[in-house]
Design a protein around this motif. Sequence first.
Motif, PDB file in Angstrom:
ATOM      1  N   LYS A   1       0.825  -1.203   0.000  1.00  0.00           N
ATOM      2  CA  LYS A   1       0.000   0.000   0.000  1.00  0.00           C
ATOM      3  C   LYS A   1       0.859   1.252   0.000  1.00  0.00           C
ATOM      4  O   LYS A   1       0.652   2.195  -0.764  1.00  0.00           O
ATOM      5  CB  LYS A   1      -0.904  -0.039   1.244  1.00  0.00           C
ATOM      6  CG  LYS A   1      -2.088   0.889   1.143  1.00  0.00           C
ATOM      7  CD  LYS A   1      -2.954   0.761   2.382  1.00  0.00           C
ATOM      8  CE  LYS A   1      -3.780   2.026   2.582  1.00  0.00           C
ATOM      9  NZ  LYS A   1      -4.317   2.100   3.961  1.00  0.00           N
ATOM     10  N   LYS A   2       1.848   1.223   0.882  1.00  0.00           N
ATOM     11  CA  LYS A   2       2.732   2.367   1.013  1.00  0.00           C
ATOM     12  C   LYS A   2       3.472   2.628  -0.313  1.00  0.00           C
ATOM     13  O   LYS A   2       3.560   3.766  -0.769  1.00  0.00           O
ATOM     14  CB  LYS A   2       3.742   2.093   2.132  1.00  0.00           C
ATOM     15  CG  LYS A   2       4.575   3.301   2.516  1.00  0.00           C
ATOM     16  CD  LYS A   2       5.535   2.938   3.656  1.00  0.00           C
ATOM     17  CE  LYS A   2       6.485   4.084   3.966  1.00  0.00           C
ATOM     18  NZ  LYS A   2       7.520   3.678   4.938  1.00  0.00           N
ATOM     19  N   ALA A   3       3.949   1.567  -0.885  1.00  0.00           N
ATOM     20  CA  ALA A   3       4.694   1.703  -2.132  1.00  0.00           C
ATOM     21  C   ALA A   3       3.799   2.250  -3.240  1.00  0.00           C
ATOM     22  O   ALA A   3       4.176   3.151  -3.990  1.00  0.00           O
ATOM     23  CB  ALA A   3       5.277   0.355  -2.537  1.00  0.00           C
ATOM     24  N   LYS A   4       2.586   1.704  -3.318  1.00  0.00           N
ATOM     25  CA  LYS A   4       1.675   2.155  -4.374  1.00  0.00           C
ATOM     26  C   LYS A   4       1.292   3.612  -4.192  1.00  0.00           C
ATOM     27  O   LYS A   4       1.116   4.353  -5.157  1.00  0.00           O
ATOM     28  CB  LYS A   4       0.417   1.280  -4.376  1.00  0.00           C
ATOM     29  CG  LYS A   4       0.659  -0.046  -5.091  1.00  0.00           C
ATOM     30  CD  LYS A   4      -0.638  -0.822  -5.276  1.00  0.00           C
ATOM     31  CE  LYS A   4      -0.432  -1.951  -6.282  1.00  0.00           C
ATOM     32  NZ  LYS A   4      -1.535  -2.929  -6.230  1.00  0.00           N
TER      33      LYS A   4
ATOM     34  N   PRO B   1       3.911   2.836 -12.642  1.00  0.00           N
ATOM     35  CA  PRO B   1       3.493   1.430 -12.486  1.00  0.00           C
ATOM     36  C   PRO B   1       4.340   0.742 -11.415  1.00  0.00           C
ATOM     37  O   PRO B   1       5.539   0.999 -11.308  1.00  0.00           O
ATOM     38  CB  PRO B   1       3.767   0.819 -13.867  1.00  0.00           C
ATOM     39  CG  PRO B   1       3.927   1.962 -14.800  1.00  0.00           C
ATOM     40  CD  PRO B   1       4.390   3.122 -14.000  1.00  0.00           C
ATOM     41  N   TYR B   2       3.720  -0.127 -10.634  1.00  0.00           N
ATOM     42  CA  TYR B   2       4.413  -0.780  -9.525  1.00  0.00           C
ATOM     43  C   TYR B   2       4.271  -2.292  -9.621  1.00  0.00           C
ATOM     44  O   TYR B   2       3.194  -2.809  -9.894  1.00  0.00           O
ATOM     45  CB  TYR B   2       3.839  -0.273  -8.201  1.00  0.00           C
ATOM     46  CG  TYR B   2       4.425  -0.966  -7.000  1.00  0.00           C
ATOM     47  CD1 TYR B   2       5.752  -0.732  -6.623  1.00  0.00           C
ATOM     48  CD2 TYR B   2       3.663  -1.857  -6.236  1.00  0.00           C
ATOM     49  CE1 TYR B   2       6.299  -1.378  -5.525  1.00  0.00           C
ATOM     50  CE2 TYR B   2       4.202  -2.501  -5.141  1.00  0.00           C
ATOM     51  CZ  TYR B   2       5.520  -2.261  -4.779  1.00  0.00           C
ATOM     52  OH  TYR B   2       6.066  -2.912  -3.704  1.00  0.00           O
ATOM     53  N   PHE B   3       5.357  -2.981  -9.392  1.00  0.00           N
ATOM     54  CA  PHE B   3       5.331  -4.447  -9.394  1.00  0.00           C
ATOM     55  C   PHE B   3       6.056  -4.982  -8.178  1.00  0.00           C
ATOM     56  O   PHE B   3       7.092  -4.457  -7.794  1.00  0.00           O
ATOM     57  CB  PHE B   3       6.020  -4.997 -10.649  1.00  0.00           C
ATOM     58  CG  PHE B   3       5.244  -4.774 -11.908  1.00  0.00           C
ATOM     59  CD1 PHE B   3       4.359  -5.726 -12.375  1.00  0.00           C
ATOM     60  CD2 PHE B   3       5.408  -3.590 -12.628  1.00  0.00           C
ATOM     61  CE1 PHE B   3       3.643  -5.506 -13.539  1.00  0.00           C
ATOM     62  CE2 PHE B   3       4.692  -3.364 -13.775  1.00  0.00           C
ATOM     63  CZ  PHE B   3       3.813  -4.331 -14.257  1.00  0.00           C
ATOM     64  N   GLU B   4       5.487  -6.031  -7.591  1.00  0.00           N
ATOM     65  CA  GLU B   4       6.196  -6.744  -6.534  1.00  0.00           C
ATOM     66  C   GLU B   4       6.821  -7.969  -7.173  1.00  0.00           C
ATOM     67  O   GLU B   4       6.146  -8.742  -7.858  1.00  0.00           O
ATOM     68  CB  GLU B   4       5.217  -7.160  -5.441  1.00  0.00           C
ATOM     69  CG  GLU B   4       4.426  -5.995  -4.901  1.00  0.00           C
ATOM     70  CD  GLU B   4       4.453  -5.940  -3.392  1.00  0.00           C
ATOM     71  OE1 GLU B   4       4.211  -6.973  -2.757  1.00  0.00           O
ATOM     72  OE2 GLU B   4       4.755  -4.847  -2.855  1.00  0.00           O
ATOM     73  N   THR B   5       8.102  -8.137  -6.943  1.00  0.00           N
ATOM     74  CA  THR B   5       8.791  -9.207  -7.651  1.00  0.00           C
ATOM     75  C   THR B   5       9.625 -10.062  -6.711  1.00  0.00           C
ATOM     76  O   THR B   5       9.951  -9.655  -5.594  1.00  0.00           O
ATOM     77  CB  THR B   5       9.774  -8.617  -8.698  1.00  0.00           C
ATOM     78  OG1 THR B   5      10.685  -7.762  -8.028  1.00  0.00           O
ATOM     79  CG2 THR B   5       9.054  -7.851  -9.786  1.00  0.00           C
ATOM     80  N   SER B   6       9.951 -11.212  -7.210  1.00  0.00           N
ATOM     81  CA  SER B   6      10.966 -12.038  -6.572  1.00  0.00           C
ATOM     82  C   SER B   6      11.907 -12.535  -7.649  1.00  0.00           C
ATOM     83  O   SER B   6      11.521 -13.352  -8.487  1.00  0.00           O
ATOM     84  CB  SER B   6      10.326 -13.225  -5.852  1.00  0.00           C
ATOM     85  OG  SER B   6      11.321 -14.203  -5.588  1.00  0.00           O
TER      86      SER B   6
END
Lengths: 634, 206
Positions: free
Chosen positions: B140-143, B153-158
């Motif tokens: 949430k914070k990142a977005k 645009p935001y992506f969570e990655t591994s």
Amino acid sequence: MTSDSNSSSSDSSSGRDDRNPDSGSEPDPNPESIDQSLDAIENQLASISMASRSPTATLDDDEEEEEDQSAEQLTIGNGSVEEEIGVAGAIDSIEDEHIVDNNNIRAELPGVIAESPSFEWKNISEGDEVERPLSPNSSGYAGERGSTSGGDDVNDDEEDTEIRVVENDGVSGSHEQWVSGKRYPDEDDASVSWRKRKKHFFILSHSGKPIYSRYGDEYKLAGFSATLQAIISFVENGGDRVKLVKAGKHQVIFLVKGPIYLVCISCTEEPYESLKGQLELLYGQMILILTKSVNRCFEKNPKFDMTSLLGGTEAVFSSLIHSFNWNPATFLHAYSCFPMAYATRQAAGAILQDVAGSGVLFSLLMCKHKVISLVGAQKASLHPDDLLILSNFIMSSESFRTSESFSPICLPRYNAMAFLYAYVHYFDIDTYLILLSTSPDAFFHLKDSRIRIETVLVNSNVLGEVQRSLVDGGLHIEDLLMDPGSRAGANSSHLGQPRPAADSSGRITDGFVGIGGPAGLWHFIYKSNYLDQYVSSEFSSPINSLRQQKRLYRAYQRLYASMHDNGTGPHKTQFRRDENYVLLCWVTQDFELYAAFDPLADKALAIKICNRVCQWVKDVENEIFLLGASPFSW
Amino acid sequence: MASRRRVLLKVIILGDSGVGKTSLMNQYVNRKFSNQYKATIGADFLTKEVQFEDRIFTLQIWDTAGQERFQSLGVAFYRGADCCVLVYDVNVAKSFDNLNNWREEFLIQASPPDPENFPFVVLGNKIDVDGGNSRVVSEKKAKAWCASKGNIPYFETSAKEGFNVEAAFECIAKNALKNEPEEELYLPDAIDMAGGQQQRSAGCEC
């Protein structure tokens, strides 16, 4: 107008043979002060490692194709050099023909493009998780698998599938057989074959986007191109400029032209000044196609991708690069004149002069790379380098041959910012007319002029004379007699005459294969500084093969560079003996003479012969040079 | 000079050292991951070809070093970038806080013509670590931060699991492309013969 409109070449043939016109600019030598920057690069950009160890195979440096094959592994920008060394020796010669159908790398790409009309993202390297990256990283990726292992694989493949076709031993080869256009288009910097090429040329933008590469696919070389930009920009950031990096046998020469970067990576042992001069010509060739106005595109938009503007011009660049091997004009900065009878040349000059009055900026009648006649409008002068890249552009673009053409071109030394308009018409397979105008609407006017010129040329049989002279050739060293007294009058000093089967010293001159001149004279080049023209003797035994000719030109080129080295020169004479030749160079205010003799030639005699050559050239100068009316002398 | 028109996109990857920039590259380009950490020195350069709507794109990926001592390389590296990827580690608050610095630094050094609309993409990496338990920066914070910077645009990655990496780069390429300027007309000067515009002629002018 973009370059698209210039009927440029997609594929043309013909490297053409000869030696000729080009120009007088200065190779300025200054391979200095990169040491600090080099250190800096090494320390800070260690992942961009410039290494060229592993001298593996030692190839003869003379084959026509030989630049394609490097004796050493070229490992710019590969992190893990060691592994490479292990395999480097595996291939020691890669010939033109056979790399072609080997690994799937090349097959793969077009396949995917053609067959998947998908609107999905598709990784082209899909299904290729094996050890072969389609688009390798270029700079020794610090990660798990660098391009190194990919390189190994390719190497193996090539070994398996390679057939060594030895062709073109050059004994009777001609430059016309040279295949133009991009070769090895599917290579990239992970290909062992690519790394082994002896002489690479790159053009890239200041943001690191590739514009041209002599070998391989520009886009696949994007990582390599980025590496080059990083090096150049890094040094630039420090307020310095990188000119030359030496890495083992390799030299990396950089030339920055505003937003355009040019790089040559070579292990041909040519002097820095020569290679830099070649980069200058390459840049000039690009400007000829686009003008320097292209810089504005980069000012407006630094990420500008120039490749599309150069579409279809690959053959122009490759032909120019090829000419560095055989055309002395590329380092003499002078042009060469087509040998013909004085009266015939006068007739051609008169009609060109006639049309020059009527809005034509330059009129040139050329045979291959040689000038038959050339006339400029008042106060307009044409630089020999411009002439070189102009004739290269026209001769390497196949479409000019097939119909009369009208094309925008830029003469960088005349006005680098603007286009001129060139009307080009071939009278026969070798002889063509160029009419340059400043007006984009001049086509019909120039066409009319051409018709007038053609009528005169036909009526005065100039074209026929050209064909005959093509067969006879120019100066044959066999005609240079030991004893000037015994010269057979006008016969041997006259070029326009059919050559006798045997010269007066009784030796048989067998067709084109000469037997060498007196006192072991093998060949010479005479450049008139006043005229910006040079004349080169016809090749004769033992300089028969392309390989030998190229080697001799390289030797002349080194000689030229050493004579014009600002650091140690200027010199007046040089006598140099090695296992291949005796080379004698003599530079005066008026002329420069470069002569090659048998390595066992006597020095005093050689000097005497050189004097004789100069006298001979003077005797026939109105047949081998374009005298007077030369726009160069205005 | 390819026969068919191709597009080259220069993509710069920025972020604190150790957030996984190189690992993301490696996962994307080579499909490999290693737990071993090797600091990037200066920059690494990778190319990856992708196909999208019948066109071939070459991504020229500039994987930069996160360490501060390499920041002087900035200007040279950022020039002419088509897209900038900002990476942080969801388990390290500082790396998220620094995104702002990275973004501003990039805009200053690259000075793109239209900074407001320059395409960025933010990646929150290492979401796999400790099953997500060590996470300190919420999605949430990142977005929210991305939204405040013009909807980045935001992506969570591994990078380790290969999670979302492909999708993130697809977005990166698309965004870079959107920013492609209209093809400009290319118009050099005209020569006025009478005006004597001729440049110095280096030939012999005796």
